[in-house]
Design a protein around this motif. Structure first.
Motif, mmCIF file in Angstrom:
data_model
loop_
_atom_site.group_PDB
_atom_site.id
_atom_site.type_symbol
_atom_site.label_atom_id
_atom_site.label_comp_id
_atom_site.label_asym_id
_atom_site.label_seq_id
_atom_site.Cartn_x
_atom_site.Cartn_y
_atom_site.Cartn_z
ATOM 1 N N LYS A 109 42.698 -43.981 -12.684
ATOM 2 C CA LYS A 109 43.185 -44.251 -14.051
ATOM 3 C C LYS A 109 44.692 -44.513 -14.032
ATOM 4 O O LYS A 109 45.176 -45.438 -14.690
ATOM 5 C CB LYS A 109 42.921 -43.048 -14.958
ATOM 6 C CG LYS A 109 41.491 -42.865 -15.404
ATOM 7 C CD LYS A 109 41.451 -41.755 -16.452
ATOM 8 C CE LYS A 109 40.054 -41.293 -16.733
ATOM 9 N NZ LYS A 109 40.032 -40.220 -17.747
ATOM 10 N N GLY A 117 44.245 -38.899 -20.587
ATOM 11 C CA GLY A 117 43.345 -38.814 -21.727
ATOM 12 C C GLY A 117 42.699 -40.134 -22.104
ATOM 13 O O GLY A 117 41.761 -40.158 -22.900
ATOM 14 N N LYS A 177 38.554 -29.782 -26.933
ATOM 15 C CA LYS A 177 38.970 -30.897 -26.077
ATOM 16 C C LYS A 177 39.695 -31.921 -26.936
ATOM 17 O O LYS A 177 39.315 -32.149 -28.084
ATOM 18 C CB LYS A 177 37.695 -31.513 -25.469
ATOM 19 C CG LYS A 177 37.922 -32.295 -24.215
ATOM 20 C CD LYS A 177 36.595 -32.648 -23.534
ATOM 21 C CE LYS A 177 36.863 -33.273 -22.180
ATOM 22 N NZ LYS A 177 37.541 -34.560 -22.250
ATOM 23 N N GLU A 179 40.062 -35.300 -26.567
ATOM 24 C CA GLU A 179 39.369 -36.553 -26.836
ATOM 25 C C GLU A 179 37.864 -36.339 -26.694
ATOM 26 O O GLU A 179 37.445 -35.505 -25.896
ATOM 27 C CB GLU A 179 39.802 -37.659 -25.847
ATOM 28 C CG GLU A 179 41.294 -37.943 -25.829
ATOM 29 C CD GLU A 179 42.049 -37.049 -24.848
ATOM 30 O OE1 GLU A 179 41.398 -36.415 -23.995
ATOM 31 O OE2 GLU A 179 43.287 -36.977 -24.943
ATOM 32 N N TRP A 181 35.758 -37.767 -24.977
ATOM 33 C CA TRP A 181 35.161 -38.303 -23.757
ATOM 34 C C TRP A 181 35.681 -37.552 -22.555
ATOM 35 O O TRP A 181 36.599 -36.746 -22.679
ATOM 36 C CB TRP A 181 35.455 -39.803 -23.615
ATOM 37 C CG TRP A 181 36.897 -40.149 -23.757
ATOM 38 C CD1 TRP A 181 37.895 -39.941 -22.845
ATOM 39 C CD2 TRP A 181 37.503 -40.760 -24.909
ATOM 40 N NE1 TRP A 181 39.067 -40.379 -23.346
ATOM 41 C CE2 TRP A 181 38.868 -40.899 -24.603
ATOM 42 C CE3 TRP A 181 37.003 -41.185 -26.147
ATOM 43 C CZ2 TRP A 181 39.766 -41.443 -25.523
ATOM 44 C CZ3 TRP A 181 37.892 -41.732 -27.042
ATOM 45 C CH2 TRP A 181 39.258 -41.867 -26.733
#
Ligand code: CTP
Ligand code: MG
Ligand code: K
Length: 181
Positions: A109, A117, A177, A179, A181
């Motif tokens: 990422k 995130g 959490k 987000e 995902w």
């Protein structure tokens, strides 16, 4: 038949599913990359910590050992042959492998310009599966080849993204959490 495949896949993967969720609850403290950057972005980012990784792995291992005690009764109640007991090496490989897959995904990422995130569809849902399976086949090939036949692997690939979406949306809704995902 399908029910038995799903039960086997789910049971064998619980020690890989739970570590990432445990890390969300336990995270914080020193990031693994120590704040270092590489090629203009963080190596891993603040979302991958020593504490989250250690606690996640430990929770996965303890859970695998707890599941061993339930194997007989659960097999009887469900009427299916659940996987053979988790040995300590297999338990560790599933849990730590899952954490490593997630860490590897963060590395990718950051290399692809995604901030901490940010979603990475597909990778987010399967990174920990790839890590867990790779490590368990390496560490305990006898157990892994016995459990993860091709149909079971197929079941893992189908049920994991579904479970991942459900647990993350749930954890987000509960405020655990950042987000969904
Ligand atoms: N976490 C941790 N250590 C890990 C994995 C997760 O401490 N090895 C904790 C962090 O607090 C992290 C949270 O769990 O923020 C959520 O995990 P995840 O969604 O994987 O991390 P993100 O913060 O979204 O970061 P990234 O973009 O790198 O995935
Ligand atoms: Mg995230
Ligand atoms: K992740």
């Amino acid at each position: 038949m399908i029910g038995s495949l799903v039960a086997t896949a789910f049971w064998a993967m619980v020690p890989a599913y739970v570590p990432n969720n445990a890390a969300v609850l336990a995270g914080g403290g020193r990031p693994i990359d120590g704040g270092r950057e590489w090629r203009g972005a963080r190596l891993l980012g603040d979302g991958k910590t020593w504490r989250g990784t250690a606690v996640g792995t430990l929770v996965g291992v303890v859970l695998a050992l707890a599941l061993n005690r339930l194997n007989g009764p659960a097999s009887a109640v469900l009427g299916v042959d659940l996987p053979p007991l988790f040995g300590l090496p297999a338990a560790f490989a599933l849990a730590f492998g899952a954490m490593c897959g997630d860490i590897g995904a963060s590395f990718l990422k950051r290399r692809s310009g995604r901030e901490r995130g940010a979603a990475f569809p597909g990778v987010d849902q399967l990174d920990f599966v790839v890590g867990a399976l790779a490590l368990v086949f390496l560490v305990d090939p006898a157990w892994a080849t016995d459990v993860f036949t091709l149909p079971v692997l197929a079941a893992v690939v189908v049920i994991t993204p579904v479970l991942h979406v459900v647990t993350n949306v749930g954890a987000h809704a509960l405020g655990l959490k950042n987000e969904p995902w």
